[in-house]
Design an enzyme around this catalytic site. Structure first.
Site, PDB file in Angstrom:
ATOM      1  N   HIS A 364       0.932  -1.198   0.050  1.00 33.67           N
ATOM      2  CA  HIS A 364       0.070  -0.054   0.052  1.00 33.67           C
ATOM      3  C   HIS A 364       0.923   1.382   0.009  1.00 33.67           C
ATOM      4  O   HIS A 364       0.429   2.259  -0.664  1.00 33.67           O
ATOM      5  CB  HIS A 364      -0.874   0.042   1.385  1.00 33.67           C
ATOM      6  CG  HIS A 364      -1.793  -1.489   1.356  1.00 33.67           C
ATOM      7  ND1 HIS A 364      -2.153  -1.763   2.702  1.00 33.67           N
ATOM      8  CD2 HIS A 364      -2.119  -2.315   0.766  1.00 33.67           C
ATOM      9  CE1 HIS A 364      -2.836  -2.875   2.481  1.00 33.67           C
ATOM     10  NE2 HIS A 364      -2.851  -3.111   1.183  1.00 33.67           N
ATOM     11  N   GLU A 606      -5.172 -10.623 -16.285  1.00 33.74           N
ATOM     12  CA  GLU A 606      -4.232 -10.622 -15.234  1.00 33.74           C
ATOM     13  C   GLU A 606      -3.426 -12.254 -15.315  1.00 33.74           C
ATOM     14  O   GLU A 606      -2.559 -12.399 -14.647  1.00 33.74           O
ATOM     15  CB  GLU A 606      -4.486 -10.103 -14.015  1.00 33.74           C
ATOM     16  CG  GLU A 606      -4.705  -8.637 -14.064  1.00 33.74           C
ATOM     17  CD  GLU A 606      -5.295  -8.085 -12.909  1.00 33.74           C
ATOM     18  OE1 GLU A 606      -4.574  -7.408 -12.201  1.00 33.74           O
ATOM     19  OE2 GLU A 606      -6.647  -8.207 -12.802  1.00 33.74           O
ATOM     20  N   ARG A 640       6.036 -11.478  -7.379  1.00 36.69           N
ATOM     21  CA  ARG A 640       6.654 -10.294  -7.518  1.00 36.69           C
ATOM     22  C   ARG A 640       6.873  -9.452  -6.005  1.00 36.69           C
ATOM     23  O   ARG A 640       7.467  -8.395  -5.961  1.00 36.69           O
ATOM     24  CB  ARG A 640       5.871  -9.411  -8.173  1.00 36.69           C
ATOM     25  CG  ARG A 640       4.322  -9.056  -7.859  1.00 36.69           C
ATOM     26  CD  ARG A 640       3.579  -8.415  -8.907  1.00 36.69           C
ATOM     27  NE  ARG A 640       1.949  -8.047  -8.519  1.00 36.69           N
ATOM     28  CZ  ARG A 640       1.594  -6.683  -8.168  1.00 36.69           C
ATOM     29  NH1 ARG A 640       2.491  -5.571  -8.065  1.00 36.69           N
ATOM     30  NH2 ARG A 640       0.388  -6.720  -7.788  1.00 36.69           N
ATOM     31  N   CYS A 677      -1.338  -1.927 -18.989  1.00 33.88           N
ATOM     32  CA  CYS A 677      -1.161  -1.374 -17.602  1.00 33.88           C
ATOM     33  C   CYS A 677      -0.364  -2.043 -16.730  1.00 33.88           C
ATOM     34  O   CYS A 677      -0.455  -3.261 -16.385  1.00 33.88           O
ATOM     35  CB  CYS A 677      -2.577  -1.247 -16.839  1.00 33.88           C
ATOM     36  SG  CYS A 677      -2.663  -0.314 -15.442  1.00 33.88           S
TER      37      CYS A 677
END
Length: 747
Positions: A364, A606, A640, A677
């Site tokens: 975040h 995704e 990731r 994106c």
């Protein structure tokens, strides 16, 4: 006997304090300390080893070994019994040292074969600074009280080392908090910044580790603990109407604050000569050692609770911390162990940069830092222990490093880099309103990612053609309770108003994985990235999805609206989500509310599975956006968030580009608009390759639009595509080198 030992312990600490009060060089202090400990414990040898660097221990003082061995004898971390103590952070106490595994005889010290050996780590809050050792010819184990005395002295030595008490003309080590330090972490947000440290939670400096009035110190401790308990009770009372999860955390706080064992251990430390502050920190350090090695995940998580309470207690005792009224510098670089999105937003754009000990590229804090365009370095170990408020610091978000108290040569080079970046920004500003058309005449649409009100001014300043991704989950993450429909509608209306008619793609709530709402009970999942998240949560909790869709429809108030659903893995999920939108539209029609002038419904691709969905899906969906960050991690099976593997695989890998090409071809077959994106869209080299593979719309952070546009304006995509194909045919695993060489030779 115990009372007699406590008296002796207090005497030893009292003598130790006298030594530290003397006007003498650091080496003389250390020499006096080793003599004091040896005589007090009736042992032949006492030695202090301190870290010279992260992997090397150095003999810095000794009583009983050859004086000429001081600053000459060194050992690697883990080497010998001393190195073992330093590596494990655990004491070694043996009656027969030569028979211990890993024993190393050091003839250069002139030592005899001492049988008895006791070594304890010199630690402060989990960081090992060195090792305190005593040795004796007698074949015996040091008793419990003697080991306790060593631990107390080691703790005091750690505090003294922190305060630079051992620094002198002959000392091997310089004072902490004065030397230049380079911290190597990872890039959380690109960019460079220079400023001065502002600690989110300032470390407490203990200047009085030794006290001579145990009764007074015990009274101070009890008064501070009572104040702490009152504050915890007040927090609980304030959360009485909150959710069960928050109450459980606060109940754990109260359990620790009222722990009799915790109080008993601290009072015992005080009775042996420590100050109240030193007793709190000694217990905090040892609890860290115990809990961090616990196999139970719940116990390890409680370490944060105990740390927080201990720090609160230390601030009460010392009067240090946020309550002191220290002023933030004019050019603050925030330094913290970690930080939540709401706390980071409280600082806002006043920050020049951020350095975190923890964090991840998808955290975040990283999302908010990108939204605020603030350079961010994550995973910078120990910086909160080393940095002090006001320290000069330079943050290189591109390389993922932070220079603390940098030398003049580093300052000069860094300022040159910042000046070059400023010139580049001037160049990018000159092409802000230029259409992105390549040398081969291909038109590329460049849009920006957003998620906060703070992002919206960048829509005009960056030259973005619209918002290719508006992350709606951030409005949920920064609150401590579920936002209402009217609150969301007001936010979305403001976004559309600020866009001034430019297209805004709202992504519905994408929570789960690393994005956990504090007011929603997290799912106990072994692999949350592959678990209950995004569209899966929305379909299982349709009430939340309906509320958000209604808020979006009302915010549009007759204007065009674009919505996409995240993490769609198969056609049925898209159809189910689309059905929820149809229900929301029908409800708004019945209520007489204005419906959007036009409505586009899309999905994020995704997961590799969606690339192989039935043709009917591609015909029905109105647009697709490739979510590069997630798609890449699932394509390569490389988390990731895992620093060990996330950089192992290249976006410009031939296999991944071939896979993307397949998606482009399927969308061309059905005339389905497609965009990309993610972080890679904002990297000029990657952006050129994506465009060469057929992608005509890229969405990225605002600061990346200038550099990406600048390169796209100068390239021929056909030539780049040929380079990619030739590299693939030649058997290259990645086309990066070949394309980079082509771009360098363009002029």
């Amino acid at each position: 006997m115990a009372e007699e030992f406590q008296t002796d312990s207090r005497k030893m600490l009292g003598r130790l304090r006298e030594v530290m009060a003397e006007d003498s060089h650091g080496q003389q202090r250390l020499d006096r300390i080793t003599r004091l400990i040896a005589s007090s414990m009736y042992t032949e040898v006492c030695s202090v080893y301190l870290f010279r660097d992260a992997e090397t221990l150095e003999l810095c003082a000794t009583e009983g070994l050859k004086p000429e061995a001081v600053h000459q004898t060194r050992m690697r971390l883990g080497e010998g019994l001393v190195g073992r103590v330093a590596r494990t952070g655990k004491q070694v106490n043996t009656a027969d040292a030569p028979k211990e595994q890993g024993f190393r005889y050091m003839p250069e010290t002139g030592e005899e074969i001492y049988s008895a050996f006791a070594g304890v780590p010199i630690q402060r809050l989990g960081e090992t600074l060195g090792v305190l050792v005593v040795q004796s010819k007698d074949s015996r184990k040091y008793n419990e009280e003697e080991i306790y005395a060593l631990e107390v002295v080691a703790m005091v030595l750690a505090e003294m080392a922190e305060l630079g008490a051992f620094v002198g003309e002959e000392a091997a080590l310089s004072a902490r908090h004065t030397k230049p330090r380079l911290f190597k972490g990872s890039s959380g947000q690109e960019g460079s910044a220079e400023g001065h440290v502002w600690l989110h939670e300032p470390r407490v400096v203990i200047t009085n580790p030794i006290a001579d009035d145990p009764v007074r110190e015990s009274q101070r401790l009890n008064e501070a603990v009572e104040q702490l308990r009152v504050s915890v009770d007040q927090m609980l009372a304030g959360a009485a109407t909150g959710d069960a999860e928050q109450l459980q955390v606060l109940e754990a706080y109260r359990m620790f604050a009222n722990s009799k064992g915790w109080m008993r251990r601290m009072e015992e430390d005080i009775s042996r000569g420590l100050s109240a502050e030193a007793a709190v920190e000694k217990e905090q350090t040892q609890a860290r050692q115990r809990l961090s090695q616990a196999s139970d995940q719940y116990l390890r998580e409680r370490l944060h609770d105990l740390d927080d309470l201990s720090n609160r207690l230390l601030r009460i005792l010392t009067g240090q911390g946020k309550e002191t009224g220290a002023e933030m510098p004019a050019d603050p670089i925030l330094v913290a162990r970690n930080i939540g999105p709401a706390e980071l937003l409280d600082y806002g754009r006043s920050l020049r940069g951020i350095v975190l000990e923890q964090g991840s590229v998808g955290s975040h804090a990283a999302v908010v830092a990108r939204a605020l365009a603030i350079p961010l370095v994550i995973n910078a170990p120990e910086i909160t222990n080393e940095a002090l408020n006001g320290d000069h610091i330079m943050v290189d978000g591109d390389q993922g490093v932070a220079h603390l108290r940098p030398e003049d040569t580093v300052v000069t080079a860094f300022r040159d880099k910042i000046a070059m970046q400023a010139k580049a920004q001037e160049r990018y500003a000159s092409i802000r309103d230029v259409e992105t058309v390549t040398q081969c005449g291909t038109r590329i649409s460049l849009t920006m990612n957003a998620g906060l009100m703070a992002d919206l001014p960048s829509l005009e300043n960056s030259g973005a053609e619209g918002v290719g991704l508006f992350r709606t989950e951030l409005q949920f993450l920064i609150r401590n309770k579920m936002p209402t429909r009217s609150e969301l509608s007001s936010i979305y209306k403001h976004v559309l108003d600020s866009a001034g008619g430019k297209r805004v793609v709202f992504r519905t709530l994408d929570i789960g994985s690393d994005k956990v709402l504090s007011y929603m009970k997290p799912a106990d999942e072994p692999n949350p990235a592959l678990g209950w998240r995004a569209i899966r949560v929305g379909l299982d909790k349709p009430g939340v999805m309906r509320m958000q869709l209604q808020a979006l429809l009302r915010a549009a108030n007759g204007r065009p609206l674009t919505v996409m659903f995240p993490f769609v893995a198969q056609y049925d999920e898209y159809r189910a989500a689309r059905a929820e939108m149809d229900k929301a539209i029908e409800r708004e029609r019945i209520l007489g509310h204005a419906l959007p002038e036009s409505l586009e419904i899309g999905a994020m691709l995704e997961t590799p599975s969606l690339a192989f969905a039935p043709k009917r899906f591609f015909e029905e969906v109105q647009f697709l956006s490739i979510g590069g960050n997630d798609l890449k991690q699932f394509f390569f099976a490389a988390d990731r968030e895992n620093e060990r593997v996330r950089k192992r695989y290249d976006t410009l890998n031939v296999s991944f580009l071939t896979f993307l090409q397949g998606i482009v071809e399927r969308c061309e077959e059905t005339n389905t608009p497609l965009s990309f994106c993610g972080e890679d869209a904002g990297r000029p080299l990657e952006a050129v390759c994506l465009a060469a593979m057929g992608l005509r719309a890229l969405s990225m952070r605002p600061a990346s639009i200038g550099p990406v546009k600048s390169l796209l304006l100068r390239v021929d995509l056909g030539a780049v595509r040929q380079v990619i194909e030739e590299a693939a045919v030649s058997g290259e695993q990645s086309v990066r080198r070949a394309v980079l060489e082509h771009l360098r030779n363009m002029s």
